[in-house]
Design a protein around this motif. Structure first.
Motif, PDB file in Angstrom:
ATOM      1  N   SER A  55       0.853  -1.192   0.000  1.00 30.05           N
ATOM      2  CA  SER A  55       0.000   0.000   0.000  1.00 30.05           C
ATOM      3  C   SER A  55       0.884   1.235   0.000  1.00 30.05           C
ATOM      4  CB  SER A  55      -0.888   0.011   1.247  1.00 30.05           C
ATOM      5  OG  SER A  55      -1.745  -1.102   1.249  1.00 30.05           O
ATOM      6  N   PRO A  56       0.406   2.335  -0.583  1.00 32.11           N
ATOM      7  CA  PRO A  56       1.213   3.556  -0.599  1.00 32.11           C
ATOM      8  C   PRO A  56       1.363   4.154   0.801  1.00 32.11           C
ATOM      9  CG  PRO A  56      -0.956   3.962  -1.551  1.00 32.11           C
ATOM     10  CD  PRO A  56      -0.868   2.500  -1.276  1.00 32.11           C
ATOM     11  N   GLY A  57       2.421   4.934   0.976  1.00 36.93           N
ATOM     12  CA  GLY A  57       2.652   5.647   2.221  1.00 36.93           C
ATOM     13  C   GLY A  57       2.151   7.080   2.122  1.00 36.93           C
ATOM     14  N   ALA A  58       2.201   7.797   3.221  1.00 36.78           N
ATOM     15  CA  ALA A  58       1.663   9.160   3.309  1.00 36.78           C
ATOM     16  C   ALA A  58       2.360  10.142   2.362  1.00 36.78           C
ATOM     17  CB  ALA A  58       1.764   9.666   4.744  1.00 36.78           C
ATOM     18  N   ASP A  59       3.618   9.883   2.010  1.00 40.57           N
ATOM     19  CA  ASP A  59       4.357  10.801   1.138  1.00 40.57           C
ATOM     20  C   ASP A  59       4.534  10.270  -0.282  1.00 40.57           C
ATOM     21  OD1 ASP A  59       4.719  12.787   3.107  1.00 40.57           O
ATOM     22  OD2 ASP A  59       6.404  11.677   3.965  1.00 40.57           O
ATOM     23  N   PRO A  95      -1.531  11.134 -11.673  1.00 40.33           N
ATOM     24  CA  PRO A  95      -0.650  11.159 -10.500  1.00 40.33           C
ATOM     25  C   PRO A  95      -1.180  12.144  -9.455  1.00 40.33           C
ATOM     26  CG  PRO A  95       0.347  12.385 -12.313  1.00 40.33           C
ATOM     27  CD  PRO A  95      -0.942  11.813 -12.827  1.00 40.33           C
ATOM     28  N   LEU A  96      -1.313  11.685  -8.209  1.00 40.94           N
ATOM     29  CA  LEU A  96      -1.771  12.534  -7.104  1.00 40.94           C
ATOM     30  C   LEU A  96      -0.812  12.366  -5.923  1.00 40.94           C
ATOM     31  CD1 LEU A  96      -5.609  11.691  -7.106  1.00 40.94           C
ATOM     32  CD2 LEU A  96      -4.482  13.633  -8.208  1.00 40.94           C
ATOM     33  N   PRO A  97      -0.109  13.432  -5.534  1.00 41.05           N
ATOM     34  CA  PRO A  97       0.753  13.340  -4.342  1.00 41.05           C
ATOM     35  C   PRO A  97      -0.117  13.316  -3.085  1.00 41.05           C
ATOM     36  CG  PRO A  97       1.116  15.408  -5.561  1.00 41.05           C
ATOM     37  CD  PRO A  97      -0.011  14.693  -6.210  1.00 41.05           C
ATOM     38  N   LEU A  98      -0.026  12.246  -2.310  1.00 41.41           N
ATOM     39  CA  LEU A  98      -0.908  12.088  -1.151  1.00 41.41           C
ATOM     40  C   LEU A  98      -0.707  13.175  -0.100  1.00 41.41           C
ATOM     41  CD1 LEU A  98      -1.041   8.225  -0.630  1.00 41.41           C
ATOM     42  CD2 LEU A  98      -2.699   9.734  -1.728  1.00 41.41           C
ATOM     43  N   ASN A  99       0.500  13.730  -0.007  1.00 41.03           N
ATOM     44  CA  ASN A  99       0.726  14.771   1.001  1.00 41.03           C
ATOM     45  C   ASN A  99       0.097  16.106   0.605  1.00 41.03           C
ATOM     46  OD1 ASN A  99       2.509  15.614  -0.979  1.00 41.03           O
ATOM     47  ND2 ASN A  99       4.348  15.265   0.234  1.00 41.03           N
ATOM     48  N   GLN A 100      -0.530  16.170  -0.581  1.00 41.70           N
ATOM     49  CA  GLN A 100      -1.221  17.390  -1.010  1.00 41.70           C
ATOM     50  C   GLN A 100      -2.730  17.176  -1.142  1.00 41.70           C
ATOM     51  OE1 GLN A 100       0.693  19.039  -4.513  1.00 41.70           O
ATOM     52  NE2 GLN A 100       2.716  18.556  -3.694  1.00 41.70           N
ATOM     53  N   MET A 101      -3.216  16.010  -0.747  1.00 41.29           N
ATOM     54  CA  MET A 101      -4.641  15.689  -0.861  1.00 41.29           C
ATOM     55  C   MET A 101      -5.353  15.976   0.460  1.00 41.29           C
ATOM     56  SD  MET A 101      -4.550  14.758  -3.965  1.00 41.29           S
ATOM     57  CE  MET A 101      -6.252  14.328  -4.137  1.00 41.29           C
ATOM     58  N   VAL A 102      -6.699  16.031   0.419  1.00 41.86           N
ATOM     59  CA  VAL A 102      -7.457  16.194   1.663  1.00 41.86           C
ATOM     60  C   VAL A 102      -7.143  15.003   2.562  1.00 41.86           C
ATOM     61  CG1 VAL A 102      -9.300  17.609   0.667  1.00 41.86           C
ATOM     62  CG2 VAL A 102      -9.570  15.128   0.742  1.00 41.86           C
ATOM     63  N   SER A 106      -6.090  10.943   1.498  1.00 39.76           N
ATOM     64  CA  SER A 106      -4.753  10.427   1.803  1.00 39.76           C
ATOM     65  C   SER A 106      -4.820   9.204   2.712  1.00 39.76           C
ATOM     66  CB  SER A 106      -3.913  11.532   2.450  1.00 39.76           C
ATOM     67  OG  SER A 106      -2.616  11.062   2.730  1.00 39.76           O
ATOM     68  N   GLU A 107      -5.616   9.283   3.780  1.00 38.79           N
ATOM     69  CA  GLU A 107      -5.761   8.154   4.708  1.00 38.79           C
ATOM     70  C   GLU A 107      -6.351   6.930   3.994  1.00 38.79           C
ATOM     71  OE1 GLU A 107      -7.960   9.104   8.296  1.00 38.79           O
ATOM     72  OE2 GLU A 107      -6.983  11.068   8.373  1.00 38.79           O
ATOM     73  N   SER A 160       7.339   6.543  -4.683  1.00 38.30           N
ATOM     74  CA  SER A 160       7.737   7.559  -3.709  1.00 38.30           C
ATOM     75  C   SER A 160       7.793   8.927  -4.386  1.00 38.30           C
ATOM     76  CB  SER A 160       9.101   7.228  -3.096  1.00 38.30           C
ATOM     77  OG  SER A 160      10.121   7.431  -4.064  1.00 38.30           O
ATOM     78  N   GLU A 161       7.659   9.965  -3.600  1.00 40.79           N
ATOM     79  CA  GLU A 161       7.746  11.345  -4.106  1.00 40.79           C
ATOM     80  C   GLU A 161       9.116  11.564  -4.766  1.00 40.79           C
ATOM     81  OE1 GLU A 161       6.771  15.378  -4.819  1.00 40.79           O
ATOM     82  OE2 GLU A 161       5.424  13.903  -3.960  1.00 40.79           O
TER      83      GLU A 161
END
Length: 190
Positions: A55-59, A95-102, A106-107, A160-161
């Motif tokens: 699963s993806p991580g927060a960043d 592509p969506l960076p999770l650290n920039q999403m609501v 992200s969760e 990863s970012e």
């Protein structure tokens, strides 16, 4: 023992015990209802199709196909086909960076697996909250304040970012090289 410390017991009236227990049950039900109603509603992630792998991580940056809807079913956002994939560089999807999403998106994405399809139910507190979102071109309100959000999401892939930024730089270098080759003067014959 003396008779002075004795307390005489009064007989219980017929039906009083039943009324007492009914009162206790009603009080417990009312308390449970108040607790359920006032408890903050959390994020809900429902699996439509199970994915595989990690699963993806927060960043991380996720590559997804998605549709965002309000509680009444109104679609406020939808992924668009992009000039991706670029073989060997980017997979399909937006592509969506999770650290920039609501926070709710992200969760929820961090609970998904590659290749899976999911439904995210995001309460307003984990979405945009009391803030309303307008279309930048028209000024029309697209997401009213305090709106719960629903997303249908297919997680195509993630990285990863840092990897994402390196691949962006790689694309920029390839484009610069192509532009340089196109703008170079043709060799002169002798």
């Amino acid at each position: 023992m003396t008779d002075v410390t004795r307390v005489p017991l009064q007989p219980i009236a017929k039906g009083s015990l039943t009324k007492l227990w009914l009162g206790v049950i009603i009080a417990v039900l009312i308390g449970a209802g108040i607790a359920w109603y006032s408890a903050p509603k959390g994020l809900s992630v429902s699996t439509i199709t199970q994915g595989t792998g990690g699963s993806p991580g927060a960043d991380d940056v996720v590559f997804v196909r998605y549709k965002g809807m309000l509680a009444d079913g109104t679609v406020f956002d939808e992924s668009q086909e992009m000039p991706l994939p670029i073989p060997g560089i980017f997979p399909e999807g937006n592509p969506l960076p999770l650290n920039q999403m609501v926070p709710g998106f992200s969760e929820g994405a961090q609970q998904m697996q590659k290749g899976g399809k999911y439904t995210l139910e995001i309460p307003a507190e984990k979405g945009y909250g009391a803030e309303e979102k307008a279309n930048p071109q028209t000024g029309e309100v697209v997401i009213p304040a305090n709106s719960d959000l629903t997303f249908e999401v297919e997680l195509v892939d993630f990285m990863s970012e840092e990897d994402f930024q390196q691949k962006i730089a790689q694309i920029q270098q390839m484009m610069a090289a192509q532009q340089g080759a196109a703008g170079a003067p043709a060799p002169q014959g002798q």
